[in-house]
Motif scaffolding. Structure first.
Motif, mmCIF file in Angstrom:
data_model
loop_
_atom_site.group_PDB
_atom_site.id
_atom_site.type_symbol
_atom_site.label_atom_id
_atom_site.label_comp_id
_atom_site.label_asym_id
_atom_site.label_seq_id
_atom_site.Cartn_x
_atom_site.Cartn_y
_atom_site.Cartn_z
ATOM 1 N N ARG A 2 0.838 -1.206 0.000
ATOM 2 C CA ARG A 2 0.000 0.000 0.000
ATOM 3 C C ARG A 2 0.876 1.260 0.000
ATOM 4 N NH1 ARG A 2 -3.232 -1.127 4.072
ATOM 5 N NH2 ARG A 2 -1.850 -0.145 5.556
ATOM 6 N N ALA A 3 1.913 1.267 0.841
ATOM 7 C CA ALA A 3 2.813 2.421 0.931
ATOM 8 C C ALA A 3 3.532 2.675 -0.393
ATOM 9 C CB ALA A 3 3.828 2.218 2.054
ATOM 10 N N SER A 4 3.780 1.623 -1.154
ATOM 11 C CA SER A 4 4.474 1.780 -2.438
ATOM 12 C C SER A 4 3.515 2.137 -3.568
ATOM 13 C CB SER A 4 5.222 0.493 -2.794
ATOM 14 O OG SER A 4 4.312 -0.492 -3.266
ATOM 15 N N GLY A 5 2.222 2.074 -3.297
ATOM 16 C CA GLY A 5 1.235 2.347 -4.336
ATOM 17 C C GLY A 5 0.863 1.123 -5.157
ATOM 18 N N ALA A 6 1.382 -0.037 -4.787
ATOM 19 C CA ALA A 6 1.089 -1.263 -5.544
ATOM 20 C C ALA A 6 -0.335 -1.762 -5.313
ATOM 21 C CB ALA A 6 2.085 -2.362 -5.172
ATOM 22 N N VAL A 7 -0.928 -1.396 -4.180
ATOM 23 C CA VAL A 7 -2.331 -1.716 -3.904
ATOM 24 C C VAL A 7 -3.019 -0.423 -3.471
ATOM 25 C CG1 VAL A 7 -1.812 -4.104 -3.263
ATOM 26 C CG2 VAL A 7 -2.021 -2.380 -1.484
ATOM 27 N N GLY A 8 -4.338 -0.447 -3.516
ATOM 28 C CA GLY A 8 -5.106 0.740 -3.190
ATOM 29 C C GLY A 8 -4.924 1.194 -1.744
ATOM 30 N N ALA A 9 -5.139 2.479 -1.522
ATOM 31 C CA ALA A 9 -4.959 3.072 -0.193
ATOM 32 C C ALA A 9 -5.947 2.520 0.830
ATOM 33 C CB ALA A 9 -5.109 4.592 -0.288
ATOM 34 N N ASP A 10 -7.060 1.991 0.374
ATOM 35 C CA ASP A 10 -8.079 1.484 1.294
ATOM 36 C C ASP A 10 -8.000 -0.023 1.533
ATOM 37 O OD1 ASP A 10 -8.791 0.886 -1.300
ATOM 38 O OD2 ASP A 10 -10.928 1.229 -0.994
ATOM 39 N N VAL A 11 -6.969 -0.668 1.010
ATOM 40 C CA VAL A 11 -6.811 -2.118 1.164
ATOM 41 C C VAL A 11 -6.255 -2.427 2.557
ATOM 42 C CG1 VAL A 11 -5.589 -4.168 0.318
ATOM 43 C CG2 VAL A 11 -6.485 -2.486 -1.305
ATOM 44 N N ALA A 12 -6.945 -3.301 3.276
ATOM 45 C CA ALA A 12 -6.530 -3.701 4.624
ATOM 46 C C ALA A 12 -5.998 -5.130 4.609
ATOM 47 C CB ALA A 12 -7.710 -3.604 5.589
ATOM 48 N N GLY A 13 -4.920 -5.346 5.340
ATOM 49 C CA GLY A 13 -4.274 -6.654 5.376
ATOM 50 C C GLY A 13 -5.202 -7.779 5.782
ATOM 51 N N GLY A 14 -5.959 -7.571 6.835
ATOM 52 C CA GLY A 14 -6.865 -8.616 7.302
ATOM 53 C C GLY A 14 -7.891 -8.999 6.251
ATOM 54 N N ASP A 15 -8.385 -7.999 5.513
ATOM 55 C CA ASP A 15 -9.358 -8.282 4.466
ATOM 56 C C ASP A 15 -8.749 -9.139 3.364
ATOM 57 O OD1 ASP A 15 -11.185 -6.740 5.861
ATOM 58 O OD2 ASP A 15 -10.931 -4.966 4.583
ATOM 59 N N VAL A 16 -7.523 -8.828 2.985
ATOM 60 C CA VAL A 16 -6.853 -9.583 1.926
ATOM 61 C C VAL A 16 -6.646 -11.035 2.360
ATOM 62 C CG1 VAL A 16 -4.739 -9.804 0.553
ATOM 63 C CG2 VAL A 16 -5.748 -7.542 0.955
ATOM 64 N N LEU A 17 -6.207 -11.228 3.584
ATOM 65 C CA LEU A 17 -5.978 -12.595 4.066
ATOM 66 C C LEU A 17 -7.285 -13.373 4.167
ATOM 67 C CD1 LEU A 17 -3.202 -11.836 6.663
ATOM 68 C CD2 LEU A 17 -2.961 -12.867 4.408
ATOM 69 N N ARG A 18 -8.346 -12.712 4.565
ATOM 70 C CA ARG A 18 -9.646 -13.385 4.611
ATOM 71 C C ARG A 18 -10.123 -13.753 3.203
ATOM 72 N NH1 ARG A 18 -9.741 -9.601 8.618
ATOM 73 N NH2 ARG A 18 -9.989 -10.468 10.703
#
Length: 179
Positions: free
Chosen positions: A133-149
């Motif tokens: 997220r910090a590098s801009g590779a994923v959206g600013a609203d992407v949360a780690g827990g959501d991705v893992l779920r």
């Protein structure tokens, strides 16, 4: 008291054969067959692992530790944050597909190690997402827990589907594009 070399070898062979059998047949793999494949008597298996759950925890714990170590290595290596995240999520999906029955067995046991493993995986996965997220590779609203779920949901969605591994891979690519 030091462990005899032959006892250590037997233990290692049992864990390796259990890993293979659990991946192949799931949580209900025959313990006697695991012992046979390891070249030891069933009594040797039960001396090392008094219950099926004891063996499952060792196998699953080792696999989770490898996955967490891989994530930490990707974090330490630097490089492209998006590629690192995608690499680790693919490994996490493979893990979830391979050991799905084991995780459920451990989660349903009393006094288990699953909560600690879950926390470690989420810590590493969230750190990889944060870096991406910090590098801009994923959206600013992407949360780690959501991705893992989402990765867990992909594994769940194909659990009883023919060619589930292929479909899961395609579904994960959709998730990655959406990030």
């Amino acid at each position: 008291m030091p462990v005899r070399a032959d006892a250590r070898r037997n233990y290692e062979r049992l864990v390796e054969q259990a890993r293979v059998a659990f991946a192949e047949f799931g949580v209900d793999a025959s313990l006697d067959e695991i012992a046979r494949r390891a070249g030891v008597a069933s009594g040797t298996l039960y001396r090392h692992f008094p219950t099926r759950l004891d063996l499952i925890e060792v196998v699953l714990g080792g696999q989770v530790a490898e996955l967490v170590a891989r994530g930490r290595a990707l974090l330490a290596a630097g490089g492209d944050a998006g590629d690192a995240l995608a690499t680790w999520l693919r490994a996490a999906l493979t893990h979830a597909l391979t050991y799905r029955g084991l995780a459920a067995a451990v989660m349903n046991s009393a006094g288990n190690s699953a909560a600690a493993w879950h926390a470690e995986m989420f810590e590493v996965g969230t750190a990889l997402v944060d870096r991406a997220r910090a590098s801009g590779a994923v959206g600013a609203d992407v949360a780690g827990g959501d991705v893992l779920r989402l990765v867990g949901a992909v594994a769940w969605a194909v659990r009883d589907v023919e060619d589930g591994d292929v479909r899961a891979g395609r579904m994960l690519e959709i998730v990655l594009k959406g990030l």
